[in-house]
Design a protein around this motif. Structure first.
Motif, short mmCIF file in Angstrom:
data_model
loop_
_atom_site.label_atom_id
_atom_site.label_comp_id
_atom_site.label_asym_id
_atom_site.label_seq_id
_atom_site.Cartn_x
_atom_site.Cartn_y
_atom_site.Cartn_z
N ASP A 1 0.82 -1.22 0.00
CA ASP A 1 0.00 0.00 0.00
C ASP A 1 0.86 1.27 0.00
O ASP A 1 0.45 2.30 -0.54
N LEU A 2 2.02 1.20 0.62
CA LEU A 2 2.88 2.37 0.74
C LEU A 2 3.86 2.51 -0.43
O LEU A 2 4.55 3.52 -0.53
N GLY A 3 3.91 1.50 -1.29
CA GLY A 3 4.85 1.55 -2.39
C GLY A 3 6.29 1.34 -1.95
O GLY A 3 7.21 1.87 -2.56
N ILE A 4 6.48 0.56 -0.87
CA ILE A 4 7.82 0.30 -0.33
C ILE A 4 8.29 -1.07 -0.79
O ILE A 4 7.52 -2.04 -0.80
N THR A 5 9.55 -1.17 -1.15
CA THR A 5 10.15 -2.45 -1.53
C THR A 5 11.17 -2.85 -0.46
O THR A 5 12.08 -2.07 -0.14
N ALA A 6 11.00 -4.04 0.09
CA ALA A 6 11.97 -4.53 1.07
C ALA A 6 13.27 -4.91 0.35
O ALA A 6 13.25 -5.57 -0.69
N ALA A 7 14.40 -4.47 0.89
CA ALA A 7 15.69 -4.81 0.30
C ALA A 7 16.08 -6.25 0.63
O ALA A 7 16.59 -6.98 -0.23
N ARG A 8 15.85 -6.65 1.86
CA ARG A 8 16.14 -8.03 2.26
C ARG A 8 15.52 -8.30 3.62
O ARG A 8 15.14 -7.37 4.36
N TYR A 9 15.43 -9.57 3.95
CA TYR A 9 14.98 -10.01 5.26
C TYR A 9 16.19 -10.54 6.02
O TYR A 9 17.01 -11.28 5.46
N ARG A 10 16.30 -10.18 7.27
CA ARG A 10 17.46 -10.55 8.07
C ARG A 10 17.02 -11.27 9.34
O ARG A 10 16.13 -10.79 10.04
N LEU A 11 17.62 -12.39 9.60
CA LEU A 11 17.45 -13.07 10.89
C LEU A 11 18.57 -12.56 11.78
O LEU A 11 19.74 -12.91 11.60
N SER A 12 18.22 -11.69 12.72
CA SER A 12 19.22 -11.01 13.55
C SER A 12 19.49 -11.83 14.80
O SER A 12 18.59 -12.06 15.62
N ASP B 1 18.11 3.33 0.98
CA ASP B 1 17.83 4.60 0.31
C ASP B 1 18.56 4.62 -1.02
O ASP B 1 19.22 3.64 -1.41
N GLY B 2 18.46 5.72 -1.73
CA GLY B 2 19.04 5.82 -3.07
C GLY B 2 20.55 5.72 -3.08
O GLY B 2 21.16 5.42 -4.11
N ALA B 3 21.19 5.96 -1.94
CA ALA B 3 22.65 5.86 -1.85
C ALA B 3 23.08 4.47 -1.41
O ALA B 3 24.27 4.23 -1.21
N GLY B 4 22.11 3.56 -1.24
CA GLY B 4 22.44 2.20 -0.84
C GLY B 4 22.59 2.01 0.66
O GLY B 4 22.97 0.93 1.11
N ARG B 5 22.32 3.05 1.44
CA ARG B 5 22.40 2.92 2.90
C ARG B 5 21.22 2.09 3.40
O ARG B 5 20.08 2.35 3.03
N GLU B 6 21.51 1.13 4.25
CA GLU B 6 20.49 0.20 4.72
C GLU B 6 20.05 0.51 6.14
O GLU B 6 20.86 0.93 6.97
N SER B 7 18.77 0.32 6.42
CA SER B 7 18.26 0.49 7.77
C SER B 7 17.11 -0.49 7.99
O SER B 7 16.52 -1.00 7.04
N THR B 8 16.82 -0.74 9.26
CA THR B 8 15.70 -1.61 9.61
C THR B 8 14.43 -0.78 9.71
O THR B 8 14.40 0.24 10.40
N LEU B 9 13.38 -1.22 9.03
CA LEU B 9 12.10 -0.52 9.13
C LEU B 9 11.10 -1.30 9.97
O LEU B 9 10.48 -0.75 10.87
N SER B 10 10.98 -2.59 9.72
CA SER B 10 9.97 -3.41 10.41
C SER B 10 10.66 -4.58 11.10
O SER B 10 11.75 -5.00 10.69
#
Length: 411
Positions: A175-186, A239-248
């Protein structure tokens, strides 16, 4: 990442948020357009949670130091917390997390196995003493408003609750038009920052691994990224610069139910310990909006846009019709703004409204026929159509949280 999509610059340019030295670093304030985006996002997730069987609570942003000593935050996380404040012979702390409060709320009433899973949600404030060097825009802040929830359930219910949370995340991203980059088992890493309970870690890790394997999602196991009390499924975005962060995130916690002595009465009449599943569908509102600004370049999906329709009367003669059309928008829950001739030529006003999903042009002919000539974000022009038809179609698409714009085709 092109600079034009940097949320710090674009957010200020679009009057979404700003900061002030008198308020402090990492403490942004929201301007009216940003507040509209935030409010819409908050209501979206609350509605999704209610439909999924969650019940909402409110809890204070302060707690006694003892609360966080019991939860384990004080011994494992205190360097990221603000210092305690002395108050009437006690010490109170700005909370770094909502989970201890929810554990106490659960503990305040007796519970039967028939009530489980009990899904408790809150979009609540929390505070973290981030170093000034890592603060930036909305991505890293000191005042955080988290879409948090805690599910108190039996061991047998954990897998289904975690799976359902992953499905809620998938739908929200769509719904938000977001694409997950990857799933991580932390997973935990070396060092003393994690609770020392090997058997507990093995059980919770096995549960989340099974959920991921059964989901068919491609994921990567990464050490050193777990919460201090348990492993996590983290949904990563870039983000567009390839910086990764956790959203969910989805987490399994055996630690806090033990520390707070949580229990429910089972079918056998005896006390049993629940499992605590932590989950956040969109993460913090601040980080979610930062990512949405960069993902869409400020051109939000129509249902989320701060202004959904720009109403453009050609001249002052059509202003009464524009006012009436804008009022009808408001009655339908649509956010409309009138951009009249006092703001320049039609071309200038169209350019000014370039990020607004719909631009409703009203000339003499449209005013006489109660029509509007709709322009879509991106420049496409539609044939004049009855105002009621236009509003009905736009209203239906926004209510459905569609990322598409109405193209003028019949329903």
């Amino acid at each position: 990442m092109p600079d034009r999509h940097d949320h710090r610059r674009l957010g200020r340019e679009l009057d979404l948020f700003d900061t002030d030295p008198l308020i402090g670093a990492g403490l942004p304030y929201w301007l009216p357009d940003g507040a509209a985006v935030r409010h819409t996002l908050e209501e979206y997730i609350r509605t999704a949670e209610r439909k999924a069987g969650y019940r909402h609570v409110y809890s204070p942003v302060l707690g006694k130091r003892e609360l966080y000593e019991i939860s384990g935050h004080w011994s494992h996380y205190s360097e990221d917390m603000f210092p305690p404040m002395d108050l009437g012979g006690e010490q109170v702390v700005l909370r770094p997390s909502l989970c201890p409060h929810h554990a106490v709320i659960y503990r305040s009433r007796s519970h039967s196995y028939r009530e489980l899973p009990l899904r408790m949600a809150e979009l609540g404030g929390m505070y973290r003493s981030e170093l000034s060097g890592v603060l930036g825009g909305l991505t890293r802040v000191r005042s955080i408003h988290l879409n948090d929830a805690h599910i108190f359930c039996t061991l047998e219910q954990v897998a289904e609750e975690a799976r359902s949370a992953l499905e809620m995340i998938r739908r929200a991203y769509e719904d938000l038009g977001i694409t997950a980059a990857r799933y991580r088992l932390s997973l935990p890493g070396p060092g003393g920052k994690y609770v020392a309970a090997p058997e507990m870690w093995q059980r919770s890790t096995a549960l989340l691994t099974d959920v991921l394997d059964r989901s068919g999602l491609v994921y990567e196991a990464v050490e050193g990224e777990a919460a201090f009390y348990g492993p996590k499924i983290d949904v990563q975005v870039t983000d567009g610069a390839g910086r990764e962060s956790t959203l969910s995130t989805v987490q399994v916690d055996f630690h806090q139910p033990e520390r707070f002595d949580l229990h429910y009465i089972g079918a056998d009449g005896a006390k049993h310990r629940p499992v605590m599943v932590h989950r956040s569908i969109i993460g913090s509102v601040e980080r979610a909006v930062a990512h949405l600004i960069e993902q869409h370049g400020g051109a939000f999906p129509a249902w989320l846009a701060p202004t959904q329709l720009a109403v453009l009367p050609l001249s002052d003669a059509e202003r009464p019709n524009a006012d009436a059309f804008a009022r009808r928008c408001g009655e339908l829950g649509l956010r409309a703004e009138i951009a009249g001739p006092e703001r320049g030529t039609l071309g200038a006003r169209v350019r000014e409204s370039r990020l607004v999903p719909y631009q409703a042009v009203i000339g003499a002919k449209e005013a006489a026929d109660d029509h509007v000539a709709l322009r879509l974000r991106g420049g496409r022009r539609l044939d004049p159509a009855p105002a009621d038809e236009v509003l009905a179609r736009i209203g239906a698409l926004t209510a459905a949280h569609s990322t598409d714009l109405w193209d003028g085709s019949p329903s």
